[in-house]
Design a protein around this motif. Structure first.
Motif, PDB file in Angstrom:
ATOM      1  N   HIS A  41       0.871  -1.180   0.000  1.00  0.00           N
ATOM      2  CA  HIS A  41       0.000   0.000   0.000  1.00  0.00           C
ATOM      3  C   HIS A  41       0.904   1.224   0.000  1.00  0.00           C
ATOM      4  O   HIS A  41       1.709   1.403   0.914  1.00  0.00           O
ATOM      5  N   ILE A  42       0.785   2.034  -1.034  1.00  0.00           N
ATOM      6  CA  ILE A  42       1.557   3.268  -1.136  1.00  0.00           C
ATOM      7  C   ILE A  42       0.619   4.436  -0.867  1.00  0.00           C
ATOM      8  O   ILE A  42      -0.403   4.596  -1.554  1.00  0.00           O
ATOM      9  N   GLU A  65      -1.488   1.436 -12.834  1.00  0.00           N
ATOM     10  CA  GLU A  65      -0.413   0.561 -13.300  1.00  0.00           C
ATOM     11  C   GLU A  65      -0.130  -0.602 -12.356  1.00  0.00           C
ATOM     12  O   GLU A  65       0.241  -1.690 -12.802  1.00  0.00           O
ATOM     13  N   VAL A  66      -0.272  -0.390 -11.052  1.00  0.00           N
ATOM     14  CA  VAL A  66       0.194  -1.395 -10.088  1.00  0.00           C
ATOM     15  C   VAL A  66      -0.915  -2.200  -9.435  1.00  0.00           C
ATOM     16  O   VAL A  66      -0.635  -3.124  -8.657  1.00  0.00           O
ATOM     17  N   LYS A  67      -2.166  -1.882  -9.744  1.00  0.00           N
ATOM     18  CA  LYS A  67      -3.267  -2.662  -9.188  1.00  0.00           C
ATOM     19  C   LYS A  67      -3.114  -4.132  -9.564  1.00  0.00           C
ATOM     20  O   LYS A  67      -3.442  -5.031  -8.773  1.00  0.00           O
ATOM     21  N   VAL A  76      -2.995   2.011  -3.800  1.00  0.00           N
ATOM     22  CA  VAL A  76      -2.433   3.350  -3.789  1.00  0.00           C
ATOM     23  C   VAL A  76      -3.486   4.331  -3.296  1.00  0.00           C
ATOM     24  O   VAL A  76      -4.647   4.259  -3.710  1.00  0.00           O
ATOM     25  N   THR A  77      -3.081   5.238  -2.417  1.00  0.00           N
ATOM     26  CA  THR A  77      -4.006   6.227  -1.863  1.00  0.00           C
ATOM     27  C   THR A  77      -3.367   7.606  -1.834  1.00  0.00           C
ATOM     28  O   THR A  77      -2.210   7.753  -1.441  1.00  0.00           O
ATOM     29  N   ASN A 107      -9.731  -2.655   1.341  1.00  0.00           N
ATOM     30  CA  ASN A 107      -9.884  -2.009   0.043  1.00  0.00           C
ATOM     31  C   ASN A 107      -9.808  -0.491   0.225  1.00  0.00           C
ATOM     32  O   ASN A 107     -10.833   0.200   0.206  1.00  0.00           O
ATOM     33  N   PRO A 108      -8.603   0.030   0.399  1.00  0.00           N
ATOM     34  CA  PRO A 108      -8.461   1.464   0.661  1.00  0.00           C
ATOM     35  C   PRO A 108      -8.833   2.301  -0.556  1.00  0.00           C
ATOM     36  O   PRO A 108      -8.686   1.850  -1.697  1.00  0.00           O
TER      37      PRO A 108
END
Length: 270
Positions: free
Chosen positions: A129-130, A165-167, A173-174, A232-233
């Protein structure tokens, strides 16, 4: 197994409050700062659960080296929080080349370097998680912080692209978008050389300043804990009560303008 969180800009403000909260929750925390002496009390209290690391995020080489140290020390990196940043105060015309470049080196490139450094690790883990600390000023602007606005707009564009891109690798990513908070980002010494022509707008902004619109850093802790623990952020999360109404106002105006000029836009398609 406890999650490992790497957070930049951990010496004060959001970074300090969140790092302390993560440690209290039992997470392993790699906390970076330009001066790690500011983290000595947390090291004394939490021992091996915290890894203080000196880092100037503007150095790509140092950012990659820090990520390597964190992986070797904790074995994994589950969450990256890019929090390091500052605000340059001054009208767009007032910013020197050095000031403008320095603003982007920290706020944009510093975010990019740490993001690039953790991605191979998270891709290999097939999880991660970024979290990029942006701002309401990354989607709606205010005068006299134009370079700060621009740097956060850049972070928004980068991060929205990154998320798509990274999913596929199981990486979330948030963008965290705070409204104004009572931190030293607004009372710092990063000010451009003043041009008299802008004194009026600066005075108007100062007189319109409403301290009630600024949130308390400590109040963000439950929100950030909920975010890092979410299965699921969201891609975007406002912090504070002012951000959403401000965004609605600004985007309502944008949509109205686009609609007003829609015939011209369509005709330009050919």
């Amino acid at each position: 197994m406890s999650k490992t969180i790497l957070i930049s800009g951990a010496s004060k403000g959001f970074g300090r409050a969140w790092a302390e909260a993560f440690l209290a929750k039992g997470y392993q925390v790699a906390a970076t700062a330009r001066n790690i002496d500011t983290l000595a009390d947390l090291k004394a209290q939490y021992g091996d659960a915290i890894l203080p690391l000196k880092l100037d995020v503007t150095s790509r080489e140092d950012s990659f080296a820090v990520v390597e140290k964190v992986q070797k020390h904790f074995g994994n990196i589950d969450i990256l929080i890019n929090n390091a940043g500052y605000a340059l105060h001054g009208a767009v015309e007032e910013a020197s080349e050095q000031e403008a470049r320095a603003q982007f080196e920290t706020n944009f490139f510093g975010t990019l370097w740490l993001t690039q450094a953790v991605l191979p690790i998270m891709r290999n883990q097939k999880s991660g998680h970024i979290i990029q600390v942006s701002s309401i000023l990354g989607i709606a602007t205010l005068p006299i912080v134009g370079l700060y606005n621009a740097s956060k707009f850049a972070v928004e564009g980068l991060t929205e692209t990154l998320a798509s891109e990274v999913k596929q690798f199981g990486i979330n990513v948030t963008l965290v978008e705070p409204n104004g908070y009572i931190t030293d980002i607004w009372g710092n010494d990063f000010k451009s050389k003043s041009i008299d022509a802008y004194d009026g707008i600066k005075k108007a902004i100062a007189e319109a300043d409403n301290s009630d619109s600024f949130g308390k850093v400590s109040a963000t802790v439950p929100a950030i804990i909920k975010l890092v623990e979410a299965e699921n952020p969201p891609l975007r999360l406002f912090l504070g009560k002012v951000a959403l109404p401000f965004a609605k106002q600004v985007y309502g105006q944008k949509l109205a303008t686009w609609e007003e000029w829609a015939d011209v836009s369509v005709a330009a398609h050919g």
